[in-house]
Scaffold this active site. Structure first.
Site, short mmCIF file in Angstrom:
data_model
loop_
_atom_site.label_atom_id
_atom_site.label_comp_id
_atom_site.label_asym_id
_atom_site.label_seq_id
_atom_site.Cartn_x
_atom_site.Cartn_y
_atom_site.Cartn_z
N HIS A 108 33.24 26.40 6.18
CA HIS A 108 33.42 27.83 5.94
C HIS A 108 33.80 28.59 7.22
CE1 HIS A 108 29.01 28.08 7.02
NE2 HIS A 108 29.44 29.17 7.62
N ASP A 138 30.10 20.88 3.40
CA ASP A 138 30.42 22.02 4.25
C ASP A 138 30.55 21.61 5.70
OD1 ASP A 138 31.09 24.66 4.81
OD2 ASP A 138 29.03 25.27 5.16
N SER A 214 26.75 29.44 12.75
CA SER A 214 27.23 28.42 11.82
C SER A 214 28.04 27.36 12.56
CB SER A 214 28.09 29.05 10.73
OG SER A 214 27.32 29.82 9.84
#
Length: 467
Positions: A108, A138, A214
């Protein structure tokens, strides 16, 4: 004097008692025994780890379309000159996991990017190419371009050996302020109700994680990679002490696929559908607690069937590790290397069994994936014939027939009509759709009405659209 001796004796007794209860864990873990130990610093670990944690910058060019351009009269006078391009940027973190310049981050963070740059801790920047994207976990793997040196890299820890209460540190670039280190403990393991990836099995930590973290590193006290920070639970957008990381053992599988030159991660295929054990099911099976993964159905000639697994079997463990629910089994099975076997603990009619299952990928011949380009309600949809591999990826029953939508282009007719990823196209104008070529042919026709039968979430929907 007496007080100090008593304290020492009590401390020694506590340590001895912990060693008796759990000898293996006690060798590596103990509480601080003196004020001096509380003044110890994490700085040596941070100095060793920081050079391998990077910032990831992704840029994507998007078209800002003026809605007036839909008016043919307006377009005749002004043309398409009012359509402007805008660059959207995203910021995240990453971890160098190989000295050749392989970097792991989250999908992402770089999704849809036209350009990706990586900034090292010493402020140098490199352009990066996307080697592999694994949306199911992911995780994405990047490679630094024009890199002619060896980079500092983090080693993986065995995330299955982590314990609740272990001290960990999170390193990343929150809010773009620069590389930041926070510390905390592992709050929980095997969190499954997070809803980020297909594999619901996360490390939960109270180390402060914020937007921009992230793709960053969660490391243990040996300076090894325990996980990739992925998400936070927050009402305000900032850290509230609940962060989630993808375990290192899953990261290891994705990196291994990238190193071998693969463009997609191949994982073992069970060939069976599992379901959670409810309290009612547990009572009917005579179980003390509702744990394990119940086999709902088995695919003929699949690995599970060949191993002797049957419907109504209860899977309780794999290779000596306990399985609490289907999510736990999916994660542990997916992290096993292809080519070998796994030992599965099963209860059948209250009798324990051990079954040996081959670790092999799902058959994927006949996928024939393509994008519909002709003017139709399907224009812009990426479709695939449902193979066992596709069914496994999208959590469909292995015996599902038809064509499934695997992706939708932004601003396309398919998106505007309302098609979604995972939709199964059964028929178009009463013509049964079994292969992608069937839908491609049907999309080229120009009927006055489109009558489409779709399955979404297990429910059939019949749609009629104007031609």
């Amino acid at each position: 004097m007496f007080r100090s001796i008593s304290t020492a004796v009590l401390t020694a007794l506590c340590i001895a008692l912990a060693a008796c209860l759990n000898p293996t864990a006690a060798q590596d873990r103990r509480v601080p025994s003196s004020p001096a130990e509380l003044r110890l610093s994490y700085a040596p670990i941070v100095q060793r780890v920081q050079p391998a944690v990077v910032n990831v910058y992704a840029a994507k060019v998007v078209q800002n379309r003026n809605p007036l351009l839909d008016d043919p009269i307006f377009r005749r006078f002004f043309g398409g000159g009012l359509q402007q391009e805008q660059v959207q940027r995203s910021l995240g973190s990453g971890v160098i996991v190989d000295s050749s310049g392989l970097v792991v981050t989250n999908v992402h963070v770089i999704e849809g990017a036209d350009q990706v740059k990586v900034s090292l801790s010493d402020k140098r920047e490199f352009e990066a190419e996307i080697v592999l994207k694994d949306s199911r976990s992911d995780l994405a793997v990047l490679r630094l371009k024009d890199a002619k040196e060896k980079f500092p890299a983090l080693e993986f820890t065995n995330s299955d050996e982590l314990m609740v209460g272990d001290v960990v540190m999170a390193i990343g670039n929150p809010f773009g302020v620069g590389q930041t280190v926070t510390h905390g403990i592992i709050s929980a393991l095997a969190r499954t109700q997070v809803g980020i990836t297909d594999y619901q099995f996360f490390i939960q930590t109270d180390a402060a994680i914020n937007p921009g973290n992230s793709g960053g590193a969660l490391v243990d006290m040996n300076g090894r990679l325990a996980g990739i920070n992925t998400a936070i639970y927050s009402r305000s957008g900032g850290s509230q002490g609940i962060g989630f990381a993808i375990p290192a053992n899953m990261v290891r599988v994705v990196v291994a696929s990238a190193k071998s030159g693969g463009t997609a991660v191949k994982r073992p295929w069970l060939g069976a559908k599992l379901q959670a054990v409810t309290p009612e099911i547990a009572e009917s099976l005579g179980l003390r607690s509702p744990t394990g993964a119940l086999v709902a159905s088995v695919v003929p000639n699949g690995p599970a069937a060949k191993a002797g697994l049957k419907s109504s079997d209860l899977i309780t463990g794999i290779d000596g590790q306990t399985v609490d629910d289907p999510n736990a089994f999916d994660y542990r099975f997916a992290t096993r290397p292809l080519g070998g076997t796994a030992q599965i603990d099963v209860q059948r009619s209250s009798k324990p069994l051990k079954l040996t299952i081959a670790l092999e990928p799902a058959p994927d011949t006949g996928r024939n994936e393509l994008v519909i380009t002709t003017r139709s309600p399907f224009q812009g949809a990426r479709i695939s014939t449902i193979t066992p591999a596709v069914a496994d990826e999208l959590h469909l029953d292995a015996d599902t027939e038809g064509v499934v939508v695997t992706d939708i282009g932004d601003g396309t007719a398919a998106q505007n009509v309302g098609f979604q990823k995972g939709d199964i196209i059964l028929s178009v104008n009463n013509q049964k759709i079994t292969r992608t070529s069937d839908l491609e042919k049907a999309a080229k026709e120009q009927p006055r009405l489109w009558r489409i039968a779709v399955v979404r979430g297990g429910q059939q929907i019949n749609v009629t659209l104007g031609g």
